[in-house]
Design an enzyme around this catalytic site. Structure first.
Site, short mmCIF file in Angstrom:
data_model
loop_
_atom_site.label_atom_id
_atom_site.label_comp_id
_atom_site.label_asym_id
_atom_site.label_seq_id
_atom_site.Cartn_x
_atom_site.Cartn_y
_atom_site.Cartn_z
N ASP A 184 0.79 -1.25 0.00
CA ASP A 184 0.00 0.00 0.00
C ASP A 184 0.82 1.30 0.00
O ASP A 184 0.45 2.25 0.71
CB ASP A 184 -0.98 0.00 1.19
CG ASP A 184 -1.98 -1.13 1.12
OD1 ASP A 184 -1.94 -1.93 0.16
OD2 ASP A 184 -2.81 -1.23 2.04
N LYS A 219 -6.54 -4.94 -3.14
CA LYS A 219 -7.17 -5.60 -1.99
C LYS A 219 -8.22 -4.70 -1.35
O LYS A 219 -7.99 -3.52 -1.16
CB LYS A 219 -6.09 -6.00 -0.96
CG LYS A 219 -5.31 -4.85 -0.36
CD LYS A 219 -4.20 -5.40 0.52
CE LYS A 219 -3.45 -4.34 1.29
NZ LYS A 219 -4.24 -3.56 2.23
N LYS A 262 -7.59 -4.85 4.85
CA LYS A 262 -6.28 -4.48 5.38
C LYS A 262 -5.26 -5.56 5.06
O LYS A 262 -4.12 -5.27 4.72
CB LYS A 262 -6.37 -4.23 6.90
CG LYS A 262 -7.39 -3.17 7.31
CD LYS A 262 -7.17 -1.85 6.59
CE LYS A 262 -8.17 -0.79 7.06
NZ LYS A 262 -8.18 0.38 6.14
N VAL A 264 3.19 0.32 4.25
CA VAL A 264 2.45 1.06 5.28
C VAL A 264 1.03 0.51 5.44
O VAL A 264 0.49 -0.05 4.50
CB VAL A 264 2.39 2.56 4.92
CG1 VAL A 264 3.79 3.13 4.85
CG2 VAL A 264 1.64 2.82 3.62
N THR A 265 0.46 0.71 6.65
CA THR A 265 1.11 1.17 7.85
C THR A 265 1.49 -0.05 8.69
O THR A 265 0.85 -1.09 8.60
CB THR A 265 0.21 2.12 8.70
OG1 THR A 265 -0.96 1.40 9.12
CG2 THR A 265 -0.18 3.34 7.92
N CYS A 299 -2.06 -2.45 7.84
CA CYS A 299 -2.01 -3.40 6.70
C CYS A 299 -0.77 -4.28 6.71
O CYS A 299 -0.84 -5.44 6.26
CB CYS A 299 -2.15 -2.63 5.39
SG CYS A 299 -3.81 -1.93 5.22
N GLN A 354 7.74 -13.39 21.58
CA GLN A 354 7.43 -14.81 21.81
C GLN A 354 8.14 -15.72 20.80
O GLN A 354 7.54 -16.61 20.20
CB GLN A 354 5.92 -15.05 21.74
CG GLN A 354 5.13 -14.25 22.76
CD GLN A 354 3.67 -14.61 22.74
OE1 GLN A 354 3.29 -15.75 22.99
NE2 GLN A 354 2.83 -13.64 22.45
N1 TIU Z 1 -2.57 0.41 4.23
C1 TIU Z 1 -3.09 0.66 5.43
O1 TIU Z 1 -2.46 0.45 6.45
N2 TIU Z 1 -4.36 1.21 5.45
C2 TIU Z 1 -4.83 1.98 6.47
O2 TIU Z 1 -5.98 2.36 6.49
N3 TIU Z 1 -3.92 2.29 7.44
C3 TIU Z 1 -4.09 3.12 8.50
O3 TIU Z 1 -3.18 3.20 9.33
N4 TIU Z 1 -5.22 3.81 8.64
#
Ligand code: TIU
Length: 226
Positions: free
Chosen positions: A28, A133, A136, A161-162, A166, A206
């Protein structure tokens, strides 16, 4: 290019990196999440926290391509008619503008819109699979697992990210499907520094319950010809 597995530095213990069965999965890195003036910033997020990952990802992707390995990209987004958008995702957050509405770079998180596309610095080359996709996680409602199986992939280097959303969701999905995941910490980013820290700690805790955490320069060094 190394064709045999090689032990590389990682936490919680060294990772047995096998380039022949390892794919790079960049999550993403989309304009709406990373660019000033995009949807992410519009929601009040500090995009500089994500933008620091662009250069390390660019270097890693270049080395990966140079080594002739499989690189894949994902984009979070929905159909123009919103048929694949869960109603709860549409209204969550009570923001003035949400998915499907008109945003700074076209309709927000709609496939084919400018803001939903990948930033130019990391733009996919022809032949590099791009996974669109709706969720997430990159495995949910996509053909990612099928593609990886057909190509004999058993390990993933997951970046993007993030970190806590995701990236973490995808690493967990991958782990349950039998993939070993290595996450280079300089190539993943969160709008929140504390979630960056805990997002990575949750992966490697862990005994590496979801995978390994390392750095991109370690991978790049391992990709250099012997
Ligand atoms: N790609 C992804 O992480 N989508 C999000 O919506 N991330 C947020 O941190 N909001």
């Amino acid at each position: 290019m190394n064709t045999k597995a090689i032990e590389i530095a990682a936490e919680p213990y060294p990772f047995l990196f096998d380039p022949a069965v390892c794919a790079l999965l960049i999550i993403d890195m989309q304009r709406d999440f990373l660019e000033p003036g995009g949807f992410g910033e519009m929601l009040g997020n500090d995009v500089s926290q994500l933008r620091r990952t662009i250069e390390p990802n660019r270097r890693l992707l270049a080395a990966w391509r140079e080594a002739g390995l499989l690189a894949m990209h994902t984009r979070e987004g929905h159909r123009a008619d919103l048929a694949d958008l869960p109603p709860c995702k549409k209204i969550r957050g009570r923001a003035a503008q949400s998915i499907g509405d008109s945003g700074p770079m076209g309709r927000i998180l709609i496939r084919g819109e400018a803001g939903q596309d990948i930033i130019s610095e990391l733009y996919p080359l022809p032949g590099e699979p791009v996974i669109d996709k709706p969720g997430k996680g990159a495995f949910w409602a996509t053909d990612l697992h099928a593609i990886l199986q057909h190509k004999g992939i058993r390990q993933l280097v997951v970046t993007g990210v993030t970190t806590e959303v995701c990236v973490n969701t995808t690493v967990r999905e991958a782990n349950d499907r039998g993939y070993d995941c290595y996450v280079p910490e300089d190539c993943v980013g969160s709008y929140y520094p504390e979630f960056q820290d805990y997002g990575l700690r949750m992966i490697k805790a862990q005994g590496g319950i979801f995978g390994w955490v390392g750095r991109s320069d370690t991978l790049i060094a391992a990709l250099k010809p012997i």
